[in-house]
Design an enzyme around this catalytic site. Sequence first.
Site, PDB file in Angstrom:
ATOM      1  N   TYR A  64       0.837  -1.209   0.000  1.00 20.82           N
ATOM      2  CA  TYR A  64       0.000   0.000   0.000  1.00 20.82           C
ATOM      3  C   TYR A  64       0.864   1.248   0.000  1.00 20.82           C
ATOM      4  CZ  TYR A  64       0.830   0.705   5.026  1.00 20.82           C
ATOM      5  OH  TYR A  64       1.417   0.931   6.245  1.00 20.82           O
ATOM      6  N   CYS A  65       0.217   2.370  -0.405  1.00 21.17           N
ATOM      7  CA  CYS A  65       0.845   3.691  -0.343  1.00 21.17           C
ATOM      8  C   CYS A  65      -0.230   4.667   0.127  1.00 21.17           C
ATOM      9  CB  CYS A  65       1.447   4.077  -1.699  1.00 21.17           C
ATOM     10  SG  CYS A  65       0.213   4.254  -3.004  1.00 21.17           S
ATOM     11  N   ARG A  66      -0.139   5.905  -0.281  1.00 22.24           N
ATOM     12  CA  ARG A  66      -1.122   6.897   0.162  1.00 22.24           C
ATOM     13  C   ARG A  66      -2.458   6.692  -0.535  1.00 22.24           C
ATOM     14  NH1 ARG A  66      -3.031  12.042  -0.903  1.00 22.24           N
ATOM     15  NH2 ARG A  66      -1.986  12.043  -2.901  1.00 22.24           N
ATOM     16  N   GLY A  68      -2.790   4.477  -3.615  1.00 21.46           N
ATOM     17  CA  GLY A  68      -2.867   3.265  -4.430  1.00 21.46           C
ATOM     18  C   GLY A  68      -2.074   3.314  -5.722  1.00 21.46           C
ATOM     19  N   ILE A  93      -3.883   4.143   1.867  1.00 25.10           N
ATOM     20  CA  ILE A  93      -4.179   4.420   3.273  1.00 25.10           C
ATOM     21  C   ILE A  93      -5.202   5.554   3.408  1.00 25.10           C
ATOM     22  CG2 ILE A  93      -2.364   6.088   3.817  1.00 25.10           C
ATOM     23  CD1 ILE A  93      -1.793   4.252   6.358  1.00 25.10           C
TER      24      ILE A  93
END
Length: 104
Positions: A64-66, A68, A93
């Site tokens: 995951y990242c901020r 996607g 997230i």
Amino acid sequence: MNLSQEDWVSQFEADQNAVLLDVRTEDEYNDGIIANAINIDIHKGQGFIYELEALDKSKNYYVYCRSGARSAKACDIMNEMGFENAYNLVGGILDWDGEVVAPE
């Protein structure tokens, strides 16, 4: 492989071979993570590749990242490197409904 949050969580929770991978920057990571995630910043370029090479390719990676986008790119890179199971959290997230904790 892009998964909705619901599918990502249910698959992750049932997976005995799972690793959570946060590909955001160190500053973003320090702002809060999904519990037990390891951090490898995709913006490190070749450093990102070197750190991925040290990982166990037999494990299943939940990335995951901020939002996607970076995690989708990370999954593509991982697939090219021979990781068979890399799953992207669609929405990142930002859309995460679960608990966010401080990194240890």
